[in-house]
Write an enzyme that holds these catalytic residues in place. Structure first.
Site, mmCIF file in Angstrom:
data_model
loop_
_atom_site.group_PDB
_atom_site.id
_atom_site.type_symbol
_atom_site.label_atom_id
_atom_site.label_comp_id
_atom_site.label_asym_id
_atom_site.label_seq_id
_atom_site.Cartn_x
_atom_site.Cartn_y
_atom_site.Cartn_z
ATOM 1 N N CYS B 150 1.069 -0.973 0.200
ATOM 2 C CA CYS B 150 -0.294 -0.321 -0.236
ATOM 3 C C CYS B 150 0.570 1.496 0.052
ATOM 4 C CB CYS B 150 -0.854 0.042 1.001
ATOM 5 S SG CYS B 150 -0.356 -0.717 2.549
ATOM 6 N N HIS B 243 -2.993 5.978 4.177
ATOM 7 C CA HIS B 243 -1.641 6.320 4.430
ATOM 8 C C HIS B 243 -1.336 7.596 3.742
ATOM 9 C CE1 HIS B 243 -2.201 2.572 4.832
ATOM 10 N NE2 HIS B 243 -1.191 1.577 5.343
#
Lengths: 362, 362, 362, 362
Positions: B150, B243
């Site tokens: 990710c 994130h």
């Protein structure tokens, strides 16, 4: 030296978050406590208990004391000799200047005077020697000493022991800063719950210039600041207290890893002075794979009076030329009120408060 | 191309967090949906509603569908042609190999095969050309394509448009990663409430090697990976999804700031293909002083089907040779399920699923 | 009725948290949208994007619209016929009165006029009949309709279907209220991170008196309010959106448990009206052992335009004479902006806005 | 009584969250410390520092001590006389029975034996007299004493001083319970971040039956439990430590408000015993409009050894027949480890550990 009584002190801005940490640290301080509680119009007249924001209860003996408004002149007249400054930057500057002019020793947490050439920017273990020159210069009556901003305080302590070994070419920092760094009311909950805010006004600039001033090669001289670049990102996370910093040093030298560990572990330049708030050792180097953490490491530091004064370092990865580690500093203690209290203790041990003491005695 | 019906698909690991994002994205997908829901022994037999963890409700038409256990052989027998892999790394590897051997096209979010020389590690806008070579090679029956982890997914998308302009010598990254990156049950609340954890197992290594593979100069060839160092710190913060990454590029070249902004704004290599999940543009460049933020930017991306597929960039500071910015990627969408869905759409547009389609038709 | 164009509307207080939910709901509303964006001095002059606080992005077509200051006279002059009020209680009162005096139909979320005898306090499914009497009375030009406070809105919807069955002697409520209930900046993060605050000014009083007004036996008459005691505790928890309520009814009657479930499930008094924002059904009754939850249930409600408009009920325990359950309401949607939009839709369906419409046509 | 040395003690389940609070409290305890650290297979062999989860560091003198596996027989052989039980309910029961059979005095935090007729369910200030009868009965060798679950502990302490004055007909409770009540790993962060979970397995039932046992009119006798209904809702919120409870008593009597305050303030049934962990006073009654709060009040209690042992009461509203207030208890201290330590101190003061002591001396 026999000390019959503490020096009369005051906390300026006792109603704020850093101010309350000052009060907590000074309530039973052997050299300075208990302090007068001075505040602005918003808090003056209330009791300490009324304004208290910290997790641990207010000191019992001060809980019902009312905060008062006092001008610099009023402070001087009332016999206060040492002032601890927790007033917001911007407002603090002229007030601190005036306190100093009236003969007080001021230990300030505000940014206004940090870069003044004639004002020490002090972290005792990193550049305590700046006070030697101040003494050598002879003291006029007043004194003004600043501590750096909270992120810088942790950073320079973490770097100082290994600085010469590494010969840094660049220092990269990304911060994970706690809510209390913004004081109270500070960050609205809707801005930060389930979120990170990658901006803190003026913070990156402060870290870059303050770190370079404190770490310069001959900190006590008028030597120029470091030219080593500090490349910094600052962000706010949803943590109450404790600033975490991801640090990468691009090194010019290649010491052995053990030499770095030894340098951190043996670092204790204040070992021989009796300073009540000094942590021994000032660096806690941890070997676990997932430390330091704000929750678990913010209160590092012994003896008891030095809780929150040690910087914790962990996750050290040395893949030359890059040294990576995380550092953790309690922003409101070592990076705030505790830093200034330690500065005052160091100044006292250098005799820089003797003038203030004599006046009290007279 | 006329499409009469979607290709029969399945989500492997539909009970997990990434698996549920796959189900959400595929439920009404024009090429692949709705998928079969395949799960391990813990979730098999339960309905999708029983295991659902996401904030938005499960797709109404699948909510009462029960998850089933199915072997690769069973999948093939039941007519499934495209498998989306959301099985934890470690377990996923052999299963995915077996699915491919049995003729399925597998689009995987697991780490096991990402560094295999014969398996594309794909982010369509960054290195879509790797599929061209795959086509040129001629296809055996099965197919296996992976997306990166990710954090890497957001990083390479942010860097790709400005890579040539900057001629990077080093890339420094510090991450602020969301809880959902660890799946469910994942991080215990007592570990992370009022805390940051500066460690995610294997994560820094993955970012370093996967980013260098994706950004290599001729990604479609067997060319060696980049040698540019990626110096990475990874930490977990208390955010549900999204994130954030603090990025510093030490540049070899000195483009004008406007050239960087133009490169980011005009970047849209998939503009001419019809891929339902592709965001246009894939980069959202923001001028505010305090963006990107996980809460406010994780769902960036249009059209509607591409929500969460765009990467948001902000706080760009260009002080040569250092370019600093923050990037934000929805870890479970662009950095997870959505990334693999887009990979499958690209493969379909290259004709790489025609074999699968023919078999279905036959 | 043929509708050629929406009625010209405005959101008063469009810069605030509830105001932004109004804007979100009205941007493409078939009867009222898109609205004028009216704000006070702090937000006027900024674009909607500048002030936006919600997780989902602002409506694209309004994002760059600047908020304006407008007096009631200015609103009327500019052709606005329907005003949605999101101004803080206290300030809102006189402004709303003046808007009504000038012929506008005002649908307000503020507390100032909720208890006025001549102002409906309306939750359409619970006491929609109050509008019938208003119509019967004949309308003067303007109109003012209020919705209850956020906690009350969820409570009365949950209670209404079972009220007659239970014959309540007392209702006990303890709330777990979200941060957004306090608007922006609202609750400081240092006050609520790792904490619960068992106090929300005036809230318990509002719930008690507003619930008793809405649930009175003949709500459309001038009938006295209920005498049934509501015994309420209100507390703030660290959740962004969604108020949870623990409810205990001490019942006078003893219906079978199935009768209660049936009453909740079949409740849909607006089934026959076409109101775009009305959820069908308005109550979602869940059987899981751990629902409702703010994160998972705050967006309950279909069709799409009614997301966040349904109240979720769960953990029903019927141990006569005590009926216990939890209820969950999206405080800013059903308990705020959405409640007022639904009120306006109901008023329109009763013909109460025809005067406004005619004037527009003229 | 002269005490030459502490009684040899052990913490069973020292690796868990409550176990660690036991270790913290016992490390330098004058009667029982330092304890042996006993653990199950998951933690045995690790050091206390390895497993430590609490915010404050582990006791320095035990940090490097390894946790060991020990059977009841092994415990007895190794000289342990007092065992503090922090083993999860379910597993704990047979083990505690066996420890007692072998002559140990067991003070348990587990639920297994709380409702056994021959096992005291003890909160010293509320029903300490049950130990008198135990003494009167003559002691067989072993002893088993339980404390109630965390929510009950706070509730009965809050109610005891005003119970007779109020003559309660019903008690309504809604709880806001902390994460640490579920131990470690406990609640997944994705389940509770930005959320409230209105369900804790068996908790409501425990509160109802345990409160009625402790508050019965003649607690030392075999008297039947109270019949007063406790109507309870339990929910989990995102707070680390400290259970908040919204309490409404429907009263049969109508004392003056001042009488209630006096009863709470003067309550201190242990005033005359020297028990190191007893808080004086055990109830902290606060007048602020927004207290008690978990963050600010969980550590209430003096002297220092009693931090976290006092219950804080606030927001008292007496509108007959309904008395409403909020109560706050540190779930892991007064509601867990500290409760059991205080039970052991009371047992010691009643001479119930003399058998254990003699054996040690012999």
């Amino acid at each position: 030296v026999t000390r019959e009584s503490p020096l009369p002190s005051a906390v300026l801005g006792a109603g704020g978050y850093i101010g309350q940490h000052f009060v907590r640290l000074l309530a039973d301080h052997p050299l300075f406590g208990p302090p007068r509680l001075v505040a602005g119009p918003k808090s003056a007249g209330k009791t300490l208990a009324d304004v208290w924001q910290l997790e641990e209860p207010p000191p019992a003996e001060l809980a019902e004391t009312r905060l008062v408004r006092l001008s610099p002149a009023g402070l001087a007249r009332s016999g206060v000799r040492v002032a601890f400054g927790a007033i917001p930057s911007g407002t603090a500057g002229p007030l601190e200047t005036e306190c100093r002019r009236r003969g007080l020793a001021v230990f300030s947490n505000a940014a206004d005077h940090r870069m003044d050439r004639d004002v020490p920017l002090l972290v005792p273990e990193a550049n305590g020697v700046v006070l030697e020159r101040l003494r050598a210069r002879g003291s006029d009556r007043g004194l003004l000493v600043t501590n750096p901003n909270c992120t810088t305080a942790g950073l320079v302590l973490a770097l100082k022991p290994v600085w010469e070994l590494l010969g840094p070419k660049t220092v990269h920092v990304a911060s994970y800063q706690a809510l209390s760094g913004a004081g109270f009311p500070g960050v609205p909950s809707l801005s930060i719950a389930d979120n990170v805010v990658p901006f803190i006004r003026e913070e990156e600039e402060k870290v870059e210039r303050e770190a370079r001033r404190i770490l310069r090669p001959d900190p006590g001289s008028g030597a120029a600041d470091l030219v080593t670049p500090f490349v910094v990102h600052c962000a706010r996370v949803s943590v109450r207290e404790g600033h975490l910093e991801a640090v990468t040093v691009e090194a010019g030298a290649r010491p052995r890893q053990q030499a770095l560990a030894d340098a951190w572990r043996s670092f204790d330049p204040l070992a021989d002075r009796y300073l009540p708030t000094a942590p021994h050792p000032p660096i806690s180097l941890r070997a676990e794979e997932d430390r330091p953490q704000p929750l678990r490491d913010r209160w590092a530091g012994s003896p008891t009076r030095a809780r929150g004064m040690a910087v914790t370092i962990g996750r050290v990865r040395w893949t030359p030329p890059y040294l990576r580690f995380f550092a953790l500093v309690h922003n409101a203690v070592r990076g705030g009120a505790g830093g200034s209290v330690l500065n005052a203790e160091l100044a006292e041990s250098y005799g820089l408060l003797d003038g203030a003491r004599r006046e009290v005695g007279s």
